[in-house]
Scaffold this motif. Structure first.
Motif, PDB file in Angstrom:
ATOM      1  N   GLY A  31       0.809  -1.218   0.000  1.00 51.08           N
ATOM      2  CA  GLY A  31       0.000   0.000   0.000  1.00 51.08           C
ATOM      3  C   GLY A  31       0.840   1.264   0.000  1.00 51.08           C
ATOM      4  N   ASP A  32       1.939   1.251   0.748  1.00 56.82           N
ATOM      5  CA  ASP A  32       2.795   2.437   0.842  1.00 56.82           C
ATOM      6  C   ASP A  32       3.479   2.715  -0.496  1.00 56.82           C
ATOM      7  N   ALA A  33       3.991   1.666  -1.105  1.00 54.99           N
ATOM      8  CA  ALA A  33       4.702   1.813  -2.377  1.00 54.99           C
ATOM      9  C   ALA A  33       3.756   2.339  -3.465  1.00 54.99           C
ATOM     10  N   PHE A  90       9.625   5.360  -4.891  1.00 54.88           N
ATOM     11  CA  PHE A  90       9.182   5.377  -3.491  1.00 54.88           C
ATOM     12  C   PHE A  90       9.319   3.996  -2.848  1.00 54.88           C
ATOM     13  N   ASP A  91       9.781   4.005  -1.597  1.00 58.99           N
ATOM     14  CA  ASP A  91       9.749   2.787  -0.779  1.00 58.99           C
ATOM     15  C   ASP A  91      10.705   1.705  -1.284  1.00 58.99           C
ATOM     16  N   VAL A  92      11.726   2.132  -2.028  1.00 60.67           N
ATOM     17  CA  VAL A  92      12.682   1.189  -2.617  1.00 60.67           C
ATOM     18  C   VAL A  92      14.008   1.308  -1.857  1.00 60.67           C
ATOM     19  N   ASP A 115      12.421   7.319   0.474  1.00 62.71           N
ATOM     20  CA  ASP A 115      12.258   6.037   1.173  1.00 62.71           C
ATOM     21  C   ASP A 115      12.419   6.199   2.682  1.00 62.71           C
ATOM     22  N   HIS A 116      11.967   5.168   3.399  1.00 63.05           N
ATOM     23  CA  HIS A 116      12.111   5.185   4.863  1.00 63.05           C
ATOM     24  C   HIS A 116      12.746   3.896   5.400  1.00 63.05           C
ATOM     25  N   HIS A 117      13.432   3.128   4.537  1.00 61.99           N
ATOM     26  CA  HIS A 117      14.108   1.922   5.023  1.00 61.99           C
ATOM     27  C   HIS A 117      15.471   2.274   5.638  1.00 61.99           C
ATOM     28  N   ALA A 135       6.093   5.802   7.086  1.00 67.22           N
ATOM     29  CA  ALA A 135       5.739   5.360   5.730  1.00 67.22           C
ATOM     30  C   ALA A 135       6.424   6.294   4.734  1.00 67.22           C
ATOM     31  N   SER A 136       6.675   5.796   3.541  1.00 65.42           N
ATOM     32  CA  SER A 136       7.204   6.669   2.479  1.00 65.42           C
ATOM     33  C   SER A 136       6.190   7.763   2.158  1.00 65.42           C
ATOM     34  N   ALA A 137       4.919   7.467   2.396  1.00 58.65           N
ATOM     35  CA  ALA A 137       3.856   8.435   2.112  1.00 58.65           C
ATOM     36  C   ALA A 137       4.027   9.738   2.891  1.00 58.65           C
ATOM     37  N   THR A 165      -1.695   1.353   5.961  1.00 58.30           N
ATOM     38  CA  THR A 165      -1.134   0.001   5.799  1.00 58.30           C
ATOM     39  C   THR A 165       0.255  -0.090   6.423  1.00 58.30           C
ATOM     40  N   ASP A 166       1.143   0.866   6.141  1.00 56.41           N
ATOM     41  CA  ASP A 166       2.514   0.743   6.657  1.00 56.41           C
ATOM     42  C   ASP A 166       2.595   0.910   8.173  1.00 56.41           C
ATOM     43  N   THR A 167       1.626   1.572   8.768  1.00 57.54           N
ATOM     44  CA  THR A 167       1.643   1.711  10.236  1.00 57.54           C
ATOM     45  C   THR A 167       0.865   0.589  10.914  1.00 57.54           C
TER      46      THR A 167
HETATM   47 MN    MN Z   1       7.003   1.656   3.323  1.00 57.83          MN
END
Ligand code: MN
Ligand code: AMP
Ligand code: MN
Length: 346
Positions: A31-33, A90-92, A115-117, A135-137, A165-167
């Motif tokens: 969902g975040d991606a 995003f999110d990669v 990104d947030h990884h 989240a990346s969002a 979703t990410d939370t």
């Molecule tokens: Mn994410």
């Protein structure tokens, strides 16, 4: 936020200068991606720009995300330019996670990674990476603000879906007051929150529910390393007529085992490898573990792909968790000894 203002400015400039940005996210998008990529795409399109949004083969959106506004705008990855003037993802966390779009990224004139990884390898020309973001969002929202692009109901719905979703519905550790403030802002911008909840959390295929019975029925605990795990095979999917994409929420059930800190779900891929999902409640650092096995993620949610069979993969996970536990014990002993020495005035 830990992102330097210079990096924000570079990203804003790159996007403002671009003619036809390619916007993407990681393989098997969650969902975040998807939500973050669709949100930027819609915001740029609203501004009269001609962005392209896509993600890697297998070019299949999980059923729970098909309601997202803008899903029909997705371009198949083989039709994406290999020489775009800008590629935003995003999110990669690392280049390989772009799957069949790696060459489109490499062929682009400029690249922006958002990104947030914690494991992010900073593989872009510009990198907006904040491991504390839930989240990346969250970063996408800030980017839109800095670009001066307004929200509309569709953008807000995409971002809200990403956030919720990410939370884990605002329950995981990265959730902070600002997360709820952002959710409130998005709801005010026109999200029908029950429509999102219904699609994402309240709609399962009956085949998935029956698969759960099988897969949860074979849950195993490894108390020595506080692990609970199970496996989903290709045969399970065939029996119940579902796709692996539909099993994203399975790990969230497995992790509720009150006796275990770490949860693992091994998902068999068509080529016989296993995609491993890992979650921790705070004891173990599964991001570190996944990175050691060539994957990545966050300290408390991570994954990797294993070519070893179930038995060997599990043995490695157990060994890795055991080593982490020994390291933690050693650190605790050392800290304890220091405190004692201090108390004795040494
Ligand atoms: Mn994410
Ligand atoms: P998942 O278990 O697939 O929901 O993934 C949990 C987290 O780990 C997400 O943040 C993913 O982006 C990350 N992740 C999962 N698999 C991999 C992988 N093979 N390589 C790098 N990161 C991964
Ligand atoms: Mn993701």
């Amino acid at each position: 936020m830990t992102i330097d203002v210079v990096d924000w400015q570079a990203a804003v400039q790159a996007i403002a200068d671009s003619d036809q940005a390619v916007i993407s996210c990681h393989v098997h998008p969650d969902g975040d991606a998807l939500g973050s990529a669709l949100a930027l795409h819609r915001a740029l399109a609203n501004a009269g720009r001609k962005p392209v949004v896509s993600f890697s083969e297998p070019f299949m959106v999980a059923p729970q995300y098909r309601f997202l506004p803008g899903i029909e705008d997705l371009t198949p990855p083989d039709q994406v330019s290999r020489a775009a003037d800008l590629f935003v993802c995003f999110d990669v966390g690392s280049l390989d996670r772009l799957g069949s779009l790696v060459d489109a990224f490499e062929g682009a004139v400029r690249t922006v990674v958002i990104d947030h990884h914690a494991s992010n390898t900073r593989f872009g020309d510009v990198n907006l990476v904040d491991p504390s973001a839930p989240a990346s969002a969250v970063l996408c929202r800030e980017l839109l603000r800095r670009l001066g692009l307004p929200l509309d109901g569709d953008i807000a719905t995409a971002l809200y879906t990403a956030l919720v979703t990410d939370t884990g519905r605002f329950q995981y550790q990265a959730t902070v007051p600002d997360t709820h403030l952002l959710a409130a802002e998005l709801l005010s911008a026109g999200v029908d929150q029950y429509e999102v909840s219904k699609a994402v959390f309240e709609t399962n295929d009956i085949g998935y529910l029956r698969l759960l019975a099988d897969v949860l029925g074979r849950l195993q605990q490894v108390p020595a390393v506080s692990l609970v795990w199970t496996v989903v095979s290709e045969a399970d999917l065939a029996v119940h007529g579902i796709d692996m994409e539909q099993t994203e929420g399975l790990i969230d059930l497995v992790r509720t085992d009150g006796a275990s800190d770490v949860a693992a779900v091994l998902k068999e891929q068509a080529d016989g490898a296993y995609k491993v999902s890992l979650r921790s409640k705070g004891g173990a650092n599964v991001g570190q573990l996944a990175s050691a096995f060539g994957g990545g993620g966050h300290a408390l949610a991570a994954g990797f792909t294993s070519d070893a069979g179930v038995e060997d993969t599990l043995r490695r996970i157990v060994e890795g968790l055991g080593a982490q536990a020994r390291d933690r014990d050693r650190d605790r002993d050392r800290d304890g000894n220091r405190a004692r020495d201090r108390d004795r005035g040494r």
